[in-house]
Design an enzyme around this catalytic site. Structure first.
Site, PDB file in Angstrom:
ATOM      1  N   LYS A 195       0.835  -1.209   0.000  1.00  7.55           N
ATOM      2  CA  LYS A 195       0.000   0.000   0.000  1.00  7.55           C
ATOM      3  C   LYS A 195       0.871   1.261   0.000  1.00  7.55           C
ATOM      4  O   LYS A 195       0.657   2.192  -0.780  1.00  7.55           O
ATOM      5  CB  LYS A 195      -0.935  -0.008   1.226  1.00  7.55           C
ATOM      6  CG  LYS A 195      -1.739   1.248   1.421  1.00  7.55           C
ATOM      7  CD  LYS A 195      -2.738   1.455   0.300  1.00  7.55           C
ATOM      8  CE  LYS A 195      -3.350   2.839   0.342  1.00  7.55           C
ATOM      9  NZ  LYS A 195      -4.327   3.030  -0.722  1.00  7.55           N
ATOM     10  N   CYS A 249      -3.439  10.883   0.823  1.00  5.07           N
ATOM     11  CA  CYS A 249      -2.786   9.588   0.540  1.00  5.07           C
ATOM     12  C   CYS A 249      -1.394   9.793  -0.040  1.00  5.07           C
ATOM     13  O   CYS A 249      -0.397   9.567   0.638  1.00  5.07           O
ATOM     14  CB  CYS A 249      -3.646   8.787  -0.426  1.00  5.07           C
ATOM     15  SG  CYS A 249      -5.336   8.605   0.138  1.00  5.07           S
TER      16      CYS A 249
HETATM   17  N1  SAJ Z   1      -1.264  14.485  -9.410  1.00  2.86           N
HETATM   18  C1  SAJ Z   1      -0.342  15.134 -10.238  1.00  2.86           C
HETATM   19  N2  SAJ Z   1       0.061  14.509 -11.371  1.00  2.86           N
HETATM   20  C2  SAJ Z   1      -0.416  13.285 -11.747  1.00  2.86           C
HETATM   21  C3  SAJ Z   1      -1.345  12.627 -10.907  1.00  2.86           C
HETATM   22  C4  SAJ Z   1      -1.753  13.252  -9.746  1.00  2.86           C
HETATM   23  O1  SAJ Z   1       0.110  16.242  -9.918  1.00  2.86           O
HETATM   24  O2  SAJ Z   1       0.001  12.789 -12.801  1.00  2.86           O
HETATM   25  C5  SAJ Z   1      -1.675  15.106  -8.138  1.00  2.86           C
HETATM   26  C6  SAJ Z   1      -3.173  15.391  -8.052  1.00  2.86           C
HETATM   27  O3  SAJ Z   1      -3.494  16.644  -8.600  1.00  2.86           O
HETATM   28  C7  SAJ Z   1      -3.395  15.340  -6.546  1.00  2.86           C
HETATM   29  C8  SAJ Z   1      -2.380  14.296  -6.071  1.00  2.86           C
HETATM   30  O4  SAJ Z   1      -1.439  14.155  -7.119  1.00  2.86           O
HETATM   31  O5  SAJ Z   1      -3.072  16.578  -5.957  1.00  2.86           O
HETATM   32  C9  SAJ Z   1      -2.966  12.937  -5.712  1.00  2.86           C
HETATM   33  O6  SAJ Z   1      -3.959  12.575  -6.654  1.00  2.86           O
HETATM   34  P1  SAJ Z   1      -4.069  11.106  -7.293  1.00  2.86           P
HETATM   35  O7  SAJ Z   1      -5.173  11.133  -8.272  1.00  2.86           O
HETATM   36  O8  SAJ Z   1      -2.742  10.672  -7.773  1.00  2.86           O
HETATM   37  O9  SAJ Z   1      -4.347  10.155  -6.055  1.00  2.86           O
HETATM   38  P2  SAJ Z   1      -5.442  10.084  -4.853  1.00  2.86           P
HETATM   39  O10 SAJ Z   1      -4.778  10.612  -3.635  1.00  2.86           O
HETATM   40  O11 SAJ Z   1      -6.741  10.653  -5.231  1.00  2.86           O
HETATM   41  O12 SAJ Z   1      -5.597   8.479  -4.754  1.00  2.86           O
HETATM   42  C10 SAJ Z   1      -4.427   7.685  -4.538  1.00  2.86           C
HETATM   43  C11 SAJ Z   1      -4.463   6.503  -5.510  1.00  2.86           C
HETATM   44  N3  SAJ Z   1      -3.163   5.851  -5.536  1.00  2.86           N
HETATM   45  C12 SAJ Z   1      -2.524   5.540  -6.681  1.00  2.86           C
HETATM   46  O13 SAJ Z   1      -2.963   5.847  -7.773  1.00  2.86           O
HETATM   47  C13 SAJ Z   1      -1.238   4.796  -6.562  1.00  2.86           C
HETATM   48  C14 SAJ Z   1      -5.581   5.522  -5.115  1.00  2.86           C
HETATM   49  O14 SAJ Z   1      -5.527   4.361  -5.929  1.00  2.86           O
HETATM   50  C15 SAJ Z   1      -5.429   5.132  -3.638  1.00  2.86           C
HETATM   51  O15 SAJ Z   1      -6.454   4.246  -3.241  1.00  2.86           O
HETATM   52  C16 SAJ Z   1      -5.542   6.394  -2.825  1.00  2.86           C
HETATM   53  O16 SAJ Z   1      -4.432   7.253  -3.190  1.00  2.86           O
HETATM   54  C17 SAJ Z   1      -5.485   6.037  -1.349  1.00  2.86           C
HETATM   55  O17 SAJ Z   1      -6.550   6.049  -0.702  1.00  2.86           O
HETATM   56  O18 SAJ Z   1      -4.418   5.670  -0.860  1.00  2.86           O
END
Ligand code: SAJ
Length: 416
Positions: A195, A249
């Site tokens: 995780k 997360c």
């Molecule tokens: N972000 C970027 N660039 C990207 C992707 C995201 O700057 O290419 C930023 C987003 O704007 C945001 C942050 O990262 O601020 C996090 O967003 P996210 O969409 O990457 O993730 P979360 O926090 O919504 O969800 C994550 C997910 N983890 C992964 O994709 C590895 C989800 O599958 C998990 O279940 C969740 O964390 C969790 O609960 O741990």
């Protein structure tokens, strides 16, 4: 009954189980019962109401006896960037009076490696039942993405990490009730590390894209073009650069590894610090762009949630950006976010107030509603029609035709 507990309880209840959703906040339970708590996740609000209505999901401020107990409490960071496991501890203690022989206890909350064995099992043992012998204990992390929770809860593969093989099998059997993805059996500590490793992988990749953005700004190149062309390589997947990483997360979990393994987490720590520095990077860019305007300047931050189309503002990088700019004596900062307004300040929905006499707009979050805005009207009420796009989502030709001066983050050459 938080962001993960609600959909998980709903899915079990939809599948025919009798479920009790527990939350220590009585007012939260009351709001949920009265339908006064609007769940923003697609389709979840309706499904939740359905199972409350048909009696498959009951809500309570205290746990009741059951076959299985699933713990989905938060594990936030302390100010010292250490995991706060007090909610996990409290939840485990609260189920002790309900435990019976043969029960299964599953921890879902993101936790440091070893939490199930070192913290959860010793607490459960106080019931008089031995985990792994009299009762089952497992760690099974959720992997769902806000915005697509219900679909991912059902279709994503899942890990069932047991304190022993019997416990892992019991957890697999439980989640098989609604999970259509594959459920992989492993030990609890491996599942705990997986995780953390998954969210850290994402953080490091985003940090790399943000570093690439800085390289492009230095060389006068366009990071969005570079990213698009690189990603045509069959083994390259550069993430999206932006104003930082938010949410509870990806912006949090890597610190759990840094805290436990300081001697072997240089890369993880560097990535975390780099992403945390992005709001300051944007703030410096804003200062550059506004350097020709004397006196107090009004800046409007568009989007305050941690990512597009969610109302969650936890660890939001644009909220942090707004705070950074507000500390500057020459800036007045206004916020416009018709999505995050559900969780925060009603002023965030006041478009005229947010844009009136503004000297600069900063698009920080790519909410769909922003693409439907009447920019011709907005331009009329601004003092200076300048806009910085940190996500590369705006229609630059249309905006330029309306008279805006556009800046794209990651493209020092302008809005090409
Ligand atoms: N972000 C970027 N660039 C990207 C992707 C995201 O700057 O290419 C930023 C987003 O704007 C945001 C942050 O990262 O601020 C996090 O967003 P996210 O969409 O990457 O993730 P979360 O926090 O919504 O969800 C994550 C997910 N983890 C992964 O994709 C590895 C989800 O599958 C998990 O279940 C969740 O964390 C969790 O609960 O741990």
């Amino acid at each position: 009954m938080g962001a993960i507990g609600i959909p998980t309880a709903t899915m079990f209840a939809l599948s025919g189980c009798m479920v009790t959703g527990v939350d220590i906040k009585e007012e939260h339970i009351a709001k949920l019962c009265e339908g006064k708590y609007k769940i923003m996740e697609p389709d979840l609000d309706e499904a939740f109401r359905q199972v409350i209505h048909n009696g498959h999901l009951a809500l309570s401020a205290v746990p009741v006896p059951a076959d299985a107990f699933i713990i989905t409490v938060p594990t936030p960071l302390t100010k010292e960037k250490k995991p706060d496991l007090s909610y996990v501890e409290a939840a485990c203690n609260s189920i002790l009076p309900c435990l019976r022989i043969g029960n299964l206890v599953v921890l879902e909350s993101t936790s440091p490696v070893g939490t199930l064995g070192r913290l959860v099992c010793p607490i459960l043992e106080k019931s008089g039942y031995k985990p792994g012998v009299d009762i089952h204990a497992a760690y099974s992390p959720e992997r769902v993405i806000p915005g697509n929770i219900l679909n991912e809860l059902v279709n994503n593969d899942r890990l069932a990490g047991g304190i022993n093989i019997k416990s892992a099998c019991a957890a697999k059997e439980l989640y098989s009730i609604f999970v259509r993805g594959e459920i992989h059996i492993t030990d609890a500590a491996t599942a705990e590390l997986c995780k953390l490793a998954e969210n850290t992988y994402r953080d490091i990749n985003i940090a790399y894209s943000n570093e690439l953005l800085k390289i492009c700004e230095n060389t006068g190149l366009n990071v969005w073009e570079v990213r698009k062309l690189c990603n045509m390589h069959p083994r390259v997947n550069i993430h999206m650069p932006g104003p930082g990483v938010g949410g509870h997360c990806v912006a949090v979990d890597p610190w759990f590894l840094v805290d436990d393994y300081p001697a072997c987490t240089d890369l993880i720590k560097t990535a975390r610090i780099l992403n945390d520095g992005m709001p300051q990077f944007v703030a410096d860019k804003v200062t550059d762009i506004l350097s020709d305007i004397r006196g107090v300047k009004k800046v409007t931050v568009m989007g305050i949630s941690y990512k597009a189309d969610v109302d969650d503002i936890r660890e939001s990088s644009t909220l942090y950006l707004a705070e950074l700019l507000s500390k500057h004596k020459d800036y007045i900062v206004s916020i416009y976010d018709p999505v995050a307004v559900r969780q925060g300040n009603p002023e965030w929905n006041d478009m005229d107030n947010a844009f009136k006499d503004s000297d600069m707009l900063i698009l920080g979050v790519a909410h769909k509603v922003f693409s439907e805005l009447d920019f011709a009207y907005i331009k009329k009420i601004l003092r200076h029609p300048r806009i910085l796009d940190t996500r590369n989502v705006l229609d630059k030709t249309a905006l330029t035709n309306l008279g805006f001066t556009c800046y794209l983050m990651g493209n020092a050459g302008g809005f090409k």
